[in-house]
Design a protein around this motif. Structure first.
Motif, PDB file in Angstrom:
ATOM      1  N   UNK A  85       5.844  10.313  -0.780  1.00 50.14           N
ATOM      2  CA  UNK A  85       4.927   9.254  -0.387  1.00 50.14           C
ATOM      3  C   UNK A  85       5.689   7.975  -0.048  1.00 50.14           C
ATOM      4  N   UNK A  86       5.015   7.055   0.634  1.00 45.79           N
ATOM      5  CA  UNK A  86       5.669   5.840   1.143  1.00 45.79           C
ATOM      6  C   UNK A  86       4.882   4.617   0.701  1.00 45.79           C
ATOM      7  N   UNK A  87       5.585   3.653   0.101  1.00 46.79           N
ATOM      8  CA  UNK A  87       4.984   2.366  -0.253  1.00 46.79           C
ATOM      9  C   UNK A  87       5.607   1.290   0.629  1.00 46.79           C
ATOM     10  N   UNK A  88       4.762   0.495   1.290  1.00 48.29           N
ATOM     11  CA  UNK A  88       5.236  -0.518   2.231  1.00 48.29           C
ATOM     12  C   UNK A  88       4.727  -1.904   1.842  1.00 48.29           C
ATOM     13  N   UNK A  89       5.378  -2.941   2.393  1.00 49.64           N
ATOM     14  CA  UNK A  89       5.015  -4.338   2.138  1.00 49.64           C
ATOM     15  C   UNK A  89       5.266  -4.737   0.673  1.00 49.64           C
ATOM     16  N   UNK A  90       6.327  -4.222   0.068  1.00 53.06           N
ATOM     17  CA  UNK A  90       6.704  -4.680  -1.266  1.00 53.06           C
ATOM     18  C   UNK A  90       7.282  -6.090  -1.180  1.00 53.06           C
ATOM     19  N   UNK A  91       7.304  -6.785  -2.298  1.00 55.39           N
ATOM     20  CA  UNK A  91       7.906  -8.119  -2.350  1.00 55.39           C
ATOM     21  C   UNK A  91       8.554  -8.324  -3.715  1.00 55.39           C
ATOM     22  N   UNK A  92       9.250  -9.455  -3.860  1.00 58.29           N
ATOM     23  CA  UNK A  92       9.953  -9.816  -5.103  1.00 58.29           C
ATOM     24  C   UNK A  92      11.053  -8.829  -5.476  1.00 58.29           C
ATOM     25  N   UNK A  93      11.628  -8.159  -4.490  1.00 62.33           N
ATOM     26  CA  UNK A  93      12.678  -7.184  -4.788  1.00 62.33           C
ATOM     27  C   UNK A  93      13.950  -7.839  -5.294  1.00 62.33           C
ATOM     28  N   UNK A  94      14.126  -9.135  -5.013  1.00 62.50           N
ATOM     29  CA  UNK A  94      15.317  -9.838  -5.508  1.00 62.50           C
ATOM     30  C   UNK A  94      15.339  -9.888  -7.032  1.00 62.50           C
TER      31      UNK A  94
ATOM     32  N   UNK B 213       0.825  -1.205   0.000  1.00 61.12           N
ATOM     33  CA  UNK B 213       0.000   0.000   0.000  1.00 61.12           C
ATOM     34  C   UNK B 213       0.859   1.254   0.000  1.00 61.12           C
ATOM     35  N   UNK B 214       0.206   2.380  -0.272  1.00 58.61           N
ATOM     36  CA  UNK B 214       0.891   3.670  -0.302  1.00 58.61           C
ATOM     37  C   UNK B 214       0.270   4.608   0.732  1.00 58.61           C
ATOM     38  N   UNK B 215       1.126   5.376   1.414  1.00 56.25           N
ATOM     39  CA  UNK B 215       0.691   6.343   2.424  1.00 56.25           C
ATOM     40  C   UNK B 215       0.654   7.740   1.829  1.00 56.25           C
ATOM     41  N   UNK B 216      -0.387   8.492   2.158  1.00 57.08           N
ATOM     42  CA  UNK B 216      -0.513   9.894   1.777  1.00 57.08           C
ATOM     43  C   UNK B 216      -0.232  10.786   2.984  1.00 57.08           C
ATOM     44  N   UNK B 217       0.076  12.071   2.781  1.00 54.72           N
ATOM     45  CA  UNK B 217       0.250  12.982   3.918  1.00 54.72           C
ATOM     46  C   UNK B 217      -0.944  12.996   4.866  1.00 54.72           C
ATOM     47  N   UNK B 218      -2.152  12.797   4.345  1.00 57.95           N
ATOM     48  CA  UNK B 218      -3.360  12.796   5.174  1.00 57.95           C
ATOM     49  C   UNK B 218      -3.351  11.672   6.211  1.00 57.95           C
TER      50      UNK B 218
END
Length: 237
Positions: free
Chosen positions: A195-204, A50-55
């Motif tokens: 903005x911030x995106x968290x819980x990414x995967x498959x970065x390898x 997911x992505x975080x907004x300033x709000x």
């Protein structure tokens, strides 16, 4: 062009922050009974990738809908912190080691190596940004910071939270190690519209060189955050 999916599935066992509700995904209709398959979903705006907004942190802060669609699309590079170990505080110096390539892109993807712990309580012990490291990313003009961890900030205080089924937010706050769940990086980044995106995967699977990324959110009313279908587009060699 090669496409790499960086997104976690949303299901009834999706791991979330202990202060969030586990999503509900169930059959609303089926082809056997009603003639069509339709799912009913109930989940928080910060579920799975997911992505975080300033709000998310500021009452008057911008929602995701306040940003143009192109804000979520752009070139980025991977910052490799897989050798740093659990609870490592990423420093300004760590970021500045990537300063030159970061000046050429809009997104910084933090590969902490912690996606392998997803689904366990050790997942929250990932490396995290210090306030100074977050400021360095802002000063370098980064528009989105992504991570394979649960947060851009220290979150290892969640790893000792009391296991309560469907806890209230207040119960989680009472039961966790609050000193080690921080928000300095969130404030620095979101306060500057990074903005911030968290819980990414498959970065390898990502290349070391820059690639094109998409972190498009859902268009949700007053969106403080949103699940995204995160992908990378890489030129085939």
């Amino acid at each position: 062009m090669k496409y790499i999916d960086l997104t976690r599935e949303i299901n009834n066992s999706t791991q979330v922050c202990p202060c969030d509700r586990v999503p509900v995904v169930e059959n609303y209709t089926t082809t056997e009974k009603e003639g069509v398959n339709v799912k009913f979903m109930k989940m928080g705006t910060h579920t799975a990738t997911h992505i975080d907004a300033p709000h998310h942190y500021y009452r008057e802060g911008k929602t995701l809908n306040d940003f143009p669609v192109e804000y979520f699309l752009g070139k980025g590079i991977v910052l490799d912190f897989r050798d740093k170990g659990e609870k490592y505080a990423i420093t300004k110096e760590d970021i500045m080691a990537y300063a030159e390539p970061l000046k050429k892109v809009a997104f910084a993807i933090l590969n902490t190596g912690w996606e392998k712990y997803y689904g366990t309580w050790d997942f929250f012990k990932h490396p995290y940004l210090t306030e100074e490291a977050a400021k360095a990313l802002v000063d370098l003009g980064i528009r989105i910071v992504g991570t394979d961890g649960s947060s851009a900030d220290a979150a290892f205080g969640f790893s000792t939270a009391q296991r309560v089924e469907n806890p209230t937010f207040e119960e989680i706050l009472e039961n966790m190690d609050r000193e080690n769940v921080r928000n300095e990086a969130h404030h620095m980044l979101l306060g500057n519209e990074t903005l911030i995106v968290e819980y990414l995967c498959n970065l390898e699977a990502l290349p070391k060189e820059e690639a094109f990324y998409s972190f498009l959110p859902l268009k949700i009313l007053e969106a403080d955050g949103s699940p995204v279908r995160a992908i990378a587009m890489v030129e085939k060699s």
